[in-house]
Design a protein around this motif. Structure first.
Motif, mmCIF file in Angstrom:
data_model
loop_
_atom_site.group_PDB
_atom_site.id
_atom_site.type_symbol
_atom_site.label_atom_id
_atom_site.label_comp_id
_atom_site.label_asym_id
_atom_site.label_seq_id
_atom_site.Cartn_x
_atom_site.Cartn_y
_atom_site.Cartn_z
ATOM 1 N N UNK A 20 8.145 14.270 55.961
ATOM 2 C CA UNK A 20 7.729 12.935 55.576
ATOM 3 C C UNK A 20 8.278 11.997 56.637
ATOM 4 N N UNK A 21 7.419 11.170 57.208
ATOM 5 C CA UNK A 21 7.832 10.338 58.333
ATOM 6 C C UNK A 21 7.479 8.874 58.100
ATOM 7 N N UNK A 22 7.987 8.047 58.989
ATOM 8 C CA UNK A 22 7.767 6.606 58.924
ATOM 9 C C UNK A 22 6.302 6.240 59.151
ATOM 10 N N UNK A 23 5.570 7.075 59.848
ATOM 11 C CA UNK A 23 4.178 6.760 60.173
ATOM 12 C C UNK A 23 3.222 6.971 58.994
ATOM 13 N N UNK A 24 3.693 7.544 57.907
ATOM 14 C CA UNK A 24 2.851 7.805 56.738
ATOM 15 C C UNK A 24 2.851 6.597 55.802
ATOM 16 N N UNK A 25 1.814 6.514 54.968
ATOM 17 C CA UNK A 25 1.727 5.470 53.943
ATOM 18 C C UNK A 25 2.224 6.052 52.622
ATOM 19 N N UNK A 26 3.008 5.268 51.890
ATOM 20 C CA UNK A 26 3.624 5.712 50.637
ATOM 21 C C UNK A 26 3.120 4.863 49.488
ATOM 22 N N UNK A 27 2.729 5.526 48.390
ATOM 23 C CA UNK A 27 2.205 4.831 47.219
ATOM 24 C C UNK A 27 2.898 5.344 45.966
ATOM 25 N N UNK A 28 3.339 4.402 45.143
ATOM 26 C CA UNK A 28 3.987 4.740 43.881
ATOM 27 C C UNK A 28 2.969 4.616 42.756
ATOM 28 N N UNK A 29 2.918 5.618 41.892
ATOM 29 C CA UNK A 29 2.025 5.581 40.734
ATOM 30 C C UNK A 29 2.419 4.383 39.864
ATOM 31 N N UNK A 30 1.445 3.592 39.375
ATOM 32 C CA UNK A 30 1.752 2.355 38.653
ATOM 33 C C UNK A 30 2.312 2.539 37.242
ATOM 34 N N UNK A 31 2.440 3.760 36.777
ATOM 35 C CA UNK A 31 2.991 4.002 35.443
ATOM 36 C C UNK A 31 3.806 5.294 35.464
ATOM 37 N N UNK A 32 4.626 5.463 34.417
ATOM 38 C CA UNK A 32 5.421 6.680 34.314
ATOM 39 C C UNK A 32 4.511 7.867 34.031
ATOM 40 N N UNK A 33 4.940 9.034 34.506
ATOM 41 C CA UNK A 33 4.116 10.238 34.443
ATOM 42 C C UNK A 33 4.879 11.342 33.713
ATOM 43 N N UNK A 52 2.238 10.264 47.818
ATOM 44 C CA UNK A 52 2.169 9.674 46.487
ATOM 45 C C UNK A 52 3.415 10.042 45.692
ATOM 46 N N UNK A 53 4.035 9.028 45.077
ATOM 47 C CA UNK A 53 5.275 9.208 44.333
ATOM 48 C C UNK A 53 5.032 9.008 42.853
ATOM 49 N N UNK A 54 5.683 9.836 42.044
ATOM 50 C CA UNK A 54 5.537 9.797 40.591
ATOM 51 C C UNK A 54 6.919 9.858 39.956
ATOM 52 N N UNK A 55 7.166 8.965 39.009
ATOM 53 C CA UNK A 55 8.434 8.939 38.282
ATOM 54 C C UNK A 55 8.195 9.223 36.808
ATOM 55 N N UNK A 56 9.147 9.907 36.195
ATOM 56 C CA UNK A 56 9.117 10.124 34.761
ATOM 57 C C UNK A 56 9.730 8.937 34.040
#
Length: 113
Positions: A4-17, A44-48
């Motif tokens: 995972x590098x700085x050149x990538x785009x990161x997106x957080x899921x808008x709700x808990x999963x 893509x990032x997902x949080x509980x």
């Protein structure tokens, strides 16, 4: 190679999963809830709900990589976003701070040239 590098785009899921979800269920969340292309190479990032577990889905050449980090103590911080425009992109710096346990709200970035 896994990276995972700085050149990538990161997106957080808008709700808990539900953290029992695997690659294909997370893939569907990216398409339907986040309105993004899971095969784009974005991260893509997902949080509980209890925020002690994070899953990171990333497409690399030939297949998906699913990273998972479980904290023994404490929680991951969720950055503030504007849900009205449905954009949940985060910068590399914010991603690294969250993964390292640094409070994003109190972090001060110094101006660099």
């Amino acid at each position: 190679m896994f990276a995972l590098t700085e050149s990538m785009s990161y997106y957080l899921c808008p709700h808990y999963v539900d953290m029992r979800k695997g690659i294909y269920s997370l893939y569907q969340l990216v398409k339907t809830d986040m309105k993004r292309n899971p095969l784009s190479g974005e991260v893509f990032l997902f949080l509980g709900r209890n925020r002690s577990l994070i899953k990171i889905l990333h497409w690399e050449d030939g297949g998906f990589v699913l990273y998972q980090k479980k904290l023994e103590r404490g929680t991951f911080e969720v950055p503030r976003f504007n849900p009205s425009n449905n954009e949940f992109e985060m910068k590399w710096k914010t991603f690294v701070l969250i993964m390292e346990g640094v409070s994003v709200r109190s972090a001060k970035y110094r101006r660099r040239f």
